[in-house]
Design a protein around this motif. Structure first.
Motif, mmCIF file in Angstrom:
data_model
loop_
_atom_site.group_PDB
_atom_site.id
_atom_site.type_symbol
_atom_site.label_atom_id
_atom_site.label_comp_id
_atom_site.label_asym_id
_atom_site.label_seq_id
_atom_site.Cartn_x
_atom_site.Cartn_y
_atom_site.Cartn_z
ATOM 1 N N HIS A 47 0.826 -1.214 0.000
ATOM 2 C CA HIS A 47 0.000 0.000 0.000
ATOM 3 C C HIS A 47 0.858 1.262 0.000
ATOM 4 C CE1 HIS A 47 -3.546 -2.531 1.567
ATOM 5 N NE2 HIS A 47 -3.669 -2.309 0.274
ATOM 6 N N GLN A 48 2.047 1.141 0.569
ATOM 7 C CA GLN A 48 2.954 2.293 0.569
ATOM 8 C C GLN A 48 3.451 2.565 -0.860
ATOM 9 O OE1 GLN A 48 6.386 1.474 3.071
ATOM 10 N NE2 GLN A 48 7.578 2.923 1.838
ATOM 11 N N TYR A 49 3.848 1.521 -1.574
ATOM 12 C CA TYR A 49 4.345 1.706 -2.941
ATOM 13 C C TYR A 49 3.213 1.998 -3.923
ATOM 14 C CZ TYR A 49 9.088 0.246 -1.909
ATOM 15 O OH TYR A 49 10.364 0.181 -1.433
ATOM 16 N N CYS A 50 2.057 1.438 -3.643
ATOM 17 C CA CYS A 50 0.954 1.567 -4.592
ATOM 18 C C CYS A 50 -0.353 1.830 -3.836
ATOM 19 C CB CYS A 50 0.854 0.297 -5.440
ATOM 20 S SG CYS A 50 -0.360 0.445 -6.764
ATOM 21 N N PRO A 51 -0.506 3.059 -3.291
ATOM 22 C CA PRO A 51 -1.732 3.380 -2.547
ATOM 23 C C PRO A 51 -2.987 3.191 -3.406
ATOM 24 C CG PRO A 51 -0.080 5.097 -2.253
ATOM 25 C CD PRO A 51 0.429 4.189 -3.335
ATOM 26 N N GLU A 52 -2.793 3.207 -4.720
ATOM 27 C CA GLU A 52 -3.937 3.033 -5.621
ATOM 28 C C GLU A 52 -4.605 1.674 -5.421
ATOM 29 O OE1 GLU A 52 -0.869 4.034 -6.596
ATOM 30 O OE2 GLU A 52 -0.976 5.626 -8.103
ATOM 31 N N LEU A 53 -3.895 0.703 -4.792
ATOM 32 C CA LEU A 53 -4.520 -0.611 -4.533
ATOM 33 C C LEU A 53 -5.787 -0.450 -3.704
ATOM 34 C CD1 LEU A 53 -1.379 -2.797 -3.678
ATOM 35 C CD2 LEU A 53 -2.842 -2.996 -5.705
ATOM 36 N N LYS A 54 -5.844 0.637 -2.934
ATOM 37 C CA LYS A 54 -7.026 0.866 -2.090
ATOM 38 C C LYS A 54 -8.169 1.481 -2.879
ATOM 39 C CE LYS A 54 -4.627 1.329 2.285
ATOM 40 N NZ LYS A 54 -3.989 2.274 3.185
#
Ligand SMILES: Cc1cc2nc3c(=O)[nH]c(=O)nc-3n(C[C@H](O)[C@H](O)[C@H](O)COP(=O)(O)O)c2cc1C
Length: 311
Positions: A47-54
């Motif tokens: 989630h840190q590298y790819c907050p878009e996962l949320k």
């Protein structure tokens, strides 16, 4: 034709992806590499590298973000890939291009280009581990110390089950030294059945045209050029005829300041803004002057106060 925003560690983070996909012209983004070295990383790291996962694995403008993994151990990469797929990644990309010494010493990135069978093992393990609907792709350079294995490496990645291959048209040894060797991409494209994405040294619409002519590719990835010239993707798509005016770019700098304000501390935020301004200096003389003016400033607000647009 598709255009992908290149993964760039420390440069193309969630905020830069937000900005550049809002500006438009990109079909896909790839996250900064996530280094996989000895266990399945927790969700917090992804989630840190790819907050878009949320938010469905897409930027606010609706462009998908594939998560890039880097490592040398097929089963570990596969386990991580399966987990990140569960977290909602719309695609997984595998990094076989990173030239950093510390990375290569630790059996990851471009060093793997010395052993085509290892690329095949990694791609097939990852492919087997994630649901068929989730695309698995890879990104490589033309080689490690020389280009002798570029064809074998690409074939190994294809037969491992990658649905697409991006090639940064230089070896690890060539680093970031111009030119990029687009001429190697034409025979590669002809020998592959999967799409080949051309990457390296596309800074202008003219560079894109030249790369297209020489490589025969219809898919492209741009990195530094998009940061240095935020209109580049729109120009390539034929939606802008010239670079944005400096005043317009400055508005995006202010927007960036507003986004990074939520980060942990001023020094890092100021560093990010300076880094962008420095790259903008490749396209804008005003950015060169601005960089001289702001290089010693310590906070994003001080930097933005030096702009000539309302902040
Ligand atoms: C600062 C920086 C960070 C990068 N980080 C990554 C990365 O995390 N993963 C990756 O595959 N490539 C990475 N790259 C390589 C770029 O994705 C791209 O292949 C390279 O910059 C050439 O494209 P360009 O000439 O359009 O910039 C990085 C490049 C730079 C300059």
């Amino acid at each position: 034709m598709t255009l992908t925003l290149a993964p760039m560690e420390g440069v193309v983070d969630v905020h830069m992806r937000d900005i550049l996909t809002r500006i438009g012209g990109f079909d896909l983004c790839v996250s900064e590499f996530v280094r996989v070295s000895n266990h399945v990383l927790p969700a917090s790291v992804y989630h840190q590298y790819c907050p878009e996962l949320k938010s469905g694995g897409k930027t606010a403008a609706g462009v998908p973000v594939h998560v890039q993994l880097m490592g040398g151990d097929p089963s570990l990469l596969a386990e991580n890939a399966a987990f990140v797929a569960e977290l909602g990644a719309p695609g997984i990309d595998i990094n076989f291009g990173c030239p950093a010494k510390t990375v290569n010493r630790n059996d990851a990135g471009a060093t793997l280009l010395q052993w085509p069978h290892r690329l095949n093992d990694i791609v097939s393990a990852v492919r087997r581990a994630v649901p068929a609907a989730i695309p698995v792709s890879a990104k490589m350079r033309l080689g490690f110390m020389d280009k002798s294995l570029y064809m074998e490496n690409a074939q190994a990645i294809q037969s491992g089950g990658a649905m697409k291959l991006t090639v940064h048209a230089r070896t690890k040894l060539e680093g970031y030294k111009a030119p990029a060797h687009w001429e190697y991409l034409a025979p590669l494209r002809e020998s592959l059945t999967i799409p080949l994405v051309a990457n390296g040294e596309i800074w202008t619409r003219q560079d894109y045209e030249a790369c297209k002519k020489i490589s025969g590719c219809t898919h492209f990835m741009v990195g530094r050029g998009a940061i240095a010239r935020p209109s580049l993707a729109l120009e390539i798509a034929g939606l802008e005829q010239a670079p944005f005016h400096w005043a317009h770019v400055q508005k995006w700098l202010v927007y960036y300041r507003d986004l990074i304000r939520v980060m942990d501390h001023d020094t890092r935020e100021a560093g990010r803004l300076k880094q962008w301004i420095k790259l903008l200096a490749r396209s804008y003389d005003e950015a060169t002057d601005l960089f001289t003016e702001i290089r010693r400033l310590k906070t994003p607000d001080e930097i933005c106060a030096a702009l000539t647009v309302p902040v």
